[in-house]
Design a protein around this motif. Structure first.
Motif, PDB file in Angstrom:
ATOM      1  N   GLN A  93      33.305  79.702  30.649  1.00 36.73           N
ATOM      2  CA  GLN A  93      32.171  79.065  30.784  1.00 36.73           C
ATOM      3  C   GLN A  93      31.028  80.615  30.142  1.00 36.73           C
ATOM      4  O   GLN A  93      30.437  79.724  29.887  1.00 36.73           O
ATOM      5  CB  GLN A  93      32.080  79.528  32.092  1.00 36.73           C
ATOM      6  CG  GLN A  93      30.614  79.444  32.740  1.00 36.73           C
ATOM      7  CD  GLN A  93      30.773  77.873  33.018  1.00 36.73           C
ATOM      8  OE1 GLN A  93      31.722  76.957  33.110  1.00 36.73           O
ATOM      9  NE2 GLN A  93      29.890  77.164  32.907  1.00 36.73           N
ATOM     10  N   GLN A  94      31.354  81.387  29.879  1.00 40.02           N
ATOM     11  CA  GLN A  94      30.408  82.440  29.702  1.00 40.02           C
ATOM     12  C   GLN A  94      29.985  82.267  28.236  1.00 40.02           C
ATOM     13  O   GLN A  94      29.113  81.877  26.780  1.00 40.02           O
ATOM     14  CB  GLN A  94      31.086  84.022  29.325  1.00 40.02           C
ATOM     15  CG  GLN A  94      31.198  84.102  30.637  1.00 40.02           C
ATOM     16  CD  GLN A  94      31.441  86.074  30.701  1.00 40.02           C
ATOM     17  OE1 GLN A  94      32.408  85.816  30.396  1.00 40.02           O
ATOM     18  NE2 GLN A  94      31.398  86.337  32.393  1.00 40.02           N
ATOM     19  N   ALA A 120      31.446  71.970  33.455  1.00 36.38           N
ATOM     20  CA  ALA A 120      32.208  72.087  33.837  1.00 36.38           C
ATOM     21  C   ALA A 120      34.025  71.564  33.631  1.00 36.38           C
ATOM     22  O   ALA A 120      35.258  71.634  33.148  1.00 36.38           O
ATOM     23  CB  ALA A 120      32.108  71.231  35.337  1.00 36.38           C
ATOM     24  N   GLN A 121      34.149  70.087  33.263  1.00 36.17           N
ATOM     25  CA  GLN A 121      35.607  69.323  32.720  1.00 36.17           C
ATOM     26  C   GLN A 121      35.401  69.696  31.499  1.00 36.17           C
ATOM     27  O   GLN A 121      37.158  69.477  31.199  1.00 36.17           O
ATOM     28  CB  GLN A 121      34.683  67.515  32.744  1.00 36.17           C
ATOM     29  CG  GLN A 121      34.905  67.154  33.996  1.00 36.17           C
ATOM     30  CD  GLN A 121      34.733  65.668  34.116  1.00 36.17           C
ATOM     31  OE1 GLN A 121      35.049  64.789  33.229  1.00 36.17           O
ATOM     32  NE2 GLN A 121      33.684  64.984  34.934  1.00 36.17           N
ATOM     33  N   VAL A 122      34.442  69.951  30.381  1.00 29.41           N
ATOM     34  CA  VAL A 122      34.740  70.486  29.743  1.00 29.41           C
ATOM     35  C   VAL A 122      35.533  71.530  29.871  1.00 29.41           C
ATOM     36  O   VAL A 122      36.718  72.661  29.088  1.00 29.41           O
ATOM     37  CB  VAL A 122      34.046  70.852  28.506  1.00 29.41           C
ATOM     38  CG1 VAL A 122      33.907  71.555  27.032  1.00 29.41           C
ATOM     39  CG2 VAL A 122      32.802  69.471  27.901  1.00 29.41           C
ATOM     40  N   GLU A 127      40.131  75.519  28.893  1.00 33.20           N
ATOM     41  CA  GLU A 127      41.521  76.406  29.873  1.00 33.20           C
ATOM     42  C   GLU A 127      42.704  76.162  29.700  1.00 33.20           C
ATOM     43  O   GLU A 127      43.798  76.732  29.477  1.00 33.20           O
ATOM     44  CB  GLU A 127      41.033  76.499  31.198  1.00 33.20           C
ATOM     45  CG  GLU A 127      40.937  77.361  31.689  1.00 33.20           C
ATOM     46  CD  GLU A 127      42.128  77.729  33.105  1.00 33.20           C
ATOM     47  OE1 GLU A 127      41.602  76.888  33.943  1.00 33.20           O
ATOM     48  OE2 GLU A 127      43.572  77.795  33.111  1.00 33.20           O
ATOM     49  N   GLU A 128      43.219  74.850  29.847  1.00 28.96           N
ATOM     50  CA  GLU A 128      44.485  74.640  29.236  1.00 28.96           C
ATOM     51  C   GLU A 128      45.077  74.520  28.306  1.00 28.96           C
ATOM     52  O   GLU A 128      46.514  74.723  27.698  1.00 28.96           O
ATOM     53  CB  GLU A 128      44.623  73.222  29.876  1.00 28.96           C
ATOM     54  CG  GLU A 128      45.930  71.591  29.440  1.00 28.96           C
ATOM     55  CD  GLU A 128      46.763  72.801  30.411  1.00 28.96           C
ATOM     56  OE1 GLU A 128      46.567  73.026  31.923  1.00 28.96           O
ATOM     57  OE2 GLU A 128      47.810  72.160  30.100  1.00 28.96           O
TER      58      GLU A 128
ATOM     59  N   ALA B  61      30.747  73.040  40.357  1.00 29.86           N
ATOM     60  CA  ALA B  61      30.200  71.860  39.157  1.00 29.86           C
ATOM     61  C   ALA B  61      31.465  71.658  39.449  1.00 29.86           C
ATOM     62  O   ALA B  61      32.157  69.958  38.649  1.00 29.86           O
ATOM     63  CB  ALA B  61      29.635  72.288  38.114  1.00 29.86           C
ATOM     64  N   PHE B  62      32.537  72.423  39.095  1.00 29.05           N
ATOM     65  CA  PHE B  62      33.867  72.038  38.383  1.00 29.05           C
ATOM     66  C   PHE B  62      34.888  71.060  39.716  1.00 29.05           C
ATOM     67  O   PHE B  62      35.873  69.885  39.737  1.00 29.05           O
ATOM     68  CB  PHE B  62      34.559  73.531  38.588  1.00 29.05           C
ATOM     69  CG  PHE B  62      36.509  73.231  38.731  1.00 29.05           C
ATOM     70  CD1 PHE B  62      36.409  72.424  36.991  1.00 29.05           C
ATOM     71  CD2 PHE B  62      37.770  74.407  39.101  1.00 29.05           C
ATOM     72  CE1 PHE B  62      38.191  71.821  37.064  1.00 29.05           C
ATOM     73  CE2 PHE B  62      38.714  73.577  39.536  1.00 29.05           C
ATOM     74  CZ  PHE B  62      39.187  73.132  38.254  1.00 29.05           C
TER      75      PHE B  62
END
Lengths: 241, 304
Positions: A93-94, A120-122, A127-128, B61-62
């Motif tokens: 996120q940062q 958030a979806q990106v 993250e995965e 948001a998530f």
């Protein structure tokens, strides 16, 4: 493993206040300066409440840009996994925020909430897929005696969780204190999974709590890893005969 | 980064949304989780909802994006999302509001349900999982506290805490050890239909059986053996094979698991009907006995 696309974390599992070597909060700050996040889990027995040791745990995590949770031994495994994922998300996120700032002059908070969900979806997808380099530093001071089995299973369990991610996993384990006068001991160098046998033989509680030296050792391990030329790193197949 | 770092909102507090210009009045705190706090709220136009407040805008948001994605066409077991917004109140800087779902956690109601209702609830949970699966996601954090049963609405089943919901094929992020098939050595910790099926089977089994105290210190293989023995000793023998099948990942989807639950529950229902028939016979005999006695007394006293 590509340096740019790797998240680097140290997870400290401890049950008390450090009492040997340099200040762990300073060590965590040094780690953070190198782009390494330090998470701390304080393990308490039933009936115990957070004392001085748990204030220190929070300070280490704050200085290390990570999270801190104080948990009962049974919750260790789920907490370790949740923290690792959440701090990865936070790091990404940062990164995304910095990109947004440089490209659009805005942070995610300046965008309407509905648009943040796309970010958030990106982040969720990244993250995965991002590679993770993790050093687990385990407090093996005398007071951990009753918790050794739980800690061993939790570390094994954490590695199992992280292995199913699409992104590569590289995990090393150190115990503190080490044998003899050594403040720390390398249980296993970076590998794609946890060596359970090494873990079983290495986790023998004794002595004090050199948390600071353990964090410094973990940082050194990660930095060494990048200096050494890496050639046979992570093919899809691996032999564990 | 510490949970509960922002102080709780007091009852009666008004929260003004910066983006939507809506206002919400806080009624009570419903619960505090690892990722934030949930309040019961009423919007200025009277719409009742549940407000989830998180520390960071990213978490809000998530979770919101997860709620949107599992919404589905035919109604979701998860709360329907209402609004996502920010406020200037430091206690609720980032939040979203969703449908207020009624009912009590499964662990609270389970022991009060009849055998037949337990099977109905079990079946409905698995069907609800199936509807989540249709959106390409697994629930993952299947624990009794995340499943609400509304006893006032014909045992309606709903899910709360969308935070664990994960697209199929990705690593599970959020789970509860005792309901986690990977913890028990039955599956990988990867989001799939079979993961959820095994997770709900574990959850139901452990509503009626306590786990060993030092379980967390056991190696995985030992846990697995313990759980297999537990299934071998399930009181209703006809269910054992189904539980084994669910744990081992042999059901390809939640739908086929649900069908087996229905089939086995019909067995319970037939048994129930038999009991009804005997009861009727008993009451009939008792009534006829009373009648004969009364008739005999009546004859004796020459009433008739």
């Amino acid at each position: 493993m590509n340096k740019e696309a790797t998240i680097r974390q140290i997870l400290v599992i401890t049950d008390g206040y450090s009492n040997i070597g340099p200040d762990p909060v300073d060590a965590a700050r040094r780690a953070q300066k190198r782009g390494i996040v330090v998470n701390v889990i304080g393990v308490v027995d039933k009936g115990e409440t957070g004392g001085q040791g748990y204030d220190e745990a929070h300070s280490i995590a704050d200085a290390g840009g990570g999270m801190c949770r104080i948990v009962q031994p049974v919750d260790l495994s789920a907490t370790a996994q949740m923290m690792t994922h959440q701090t990865m998300q936070l790091t990404l996120q940062q990164v995304v925020n910095q990109e947004l700032l440089s490209v659009m002059g805005k942070t995610a908070e300046d965008l309407p909430p509905a648009e943040r969900t796309r970010i958030a979806q990106v982040v969720e997808k990244l993250e995965e897929e991002v590679a993770l380099q993790l050093v687990v530093a385990i407090d093996m001071s005398a007071s951990m005696k009753d918790k050794v089995d739980i800690v061993r299973e939790a570390v094994r369990d954490l590695a199992l969780s992280l292995q199913v991610r699409t992104g590569a996993l590289s995990v090393a384990v150190i115990a503190f204190p080490g044998s003899g006068d050594a403040p720390t001991r390398l249980v296993q160098p970076f590998a794609s999974q946890v060596d359970v046998r090494a873990l079983e033989s290495a986790l023998q509680p004794r002595g004090g709590t050199p948390t600071g030296p353990a964090i410094d050792h973990a940082v050194a391990l990660i930095l060494e890893y990048y200096q050494a030329p890496v050639e046979d790193e992570d093919g899809p197949r691996r032999d564990f005969a | 980064m510490t949970p509960g770092a922002s102080p709780r909102l007091a009852q009666g507090t008004w929260i003004s949304g910066k983006w939507t210009r809506h206002r919400w009045r806080v009624r009570q705190c419903l619960g505090e989780g690892a990722n934030g706090t949930v309040y019961s709220v009423v919007r200025d136009d009277g719409l009742i909802g549940a407000m989830k407040v998180c520390e960071g805008s990213a978490q809000v948001a998530f979770e919101w994006s997860l709620l949107e994605r599992v919404k589905g066409a035919a109604g979701s077991p998860f709360p329907v999302p209402q609004t996502i917004d920010d406020s200037d109140d430091p206690r609720a800087s980032y939040f979203y509001v969703m449908e207020r779902v009624g009912g009590s956690p499964l662990n609270g109601v389970w022991s009060q349900l009849s055998l037949r209702d337990q099977k109905k609830v079990f079946y409905d949970i698995v069907r609800s999982l199936e509807s989540v699966h249709r959106t390409g996601h697994a629930f993952c954090d299947v624990k009794p506290q995340n499943i609400l049963v509304d006893t006032s609405r014909g045992l309606q089943v709903r899910f709360v805490d969308v935070g664990g919901v994960t697209p199929f094929g990705r690593a599970v992020r959020q789970f509860t050890p005792t309901s986690d098939p990977a913890y028990w050595g039955f599956a990988e910790r990867r989001a799939s239909c079979t993961y959820d099926v095994a997770a709900i089977a574990l959850t139901i089994l452990l509503l009626e059986n306590a786990v060993p105290k030092n379980l967390a210190a056991w190696p995985m293989q030992k846990r697995k053996e313990w759980m297999k023995r537990l299934v071998d000793n399930v009181a209703e023998g006809s269910w054992r094979a189904t539980y084994h099948k669910a744990l081992s990942g042999a059901y390809p989807d939640a739908g086929s698991f649900a069908e087996d639950i229905l089939r086995l529950s019909d067995g319970t229902r037939v048994k129930g009907a038999k009991r009804d028939w005997t009861a009727k016979l008993m009451w009939a005999s008792l009534a006829s006995a009373c009648f004969s006695t009364a008739w005999a007394w009546a004859l004796f006293f020459h009433v008739v």
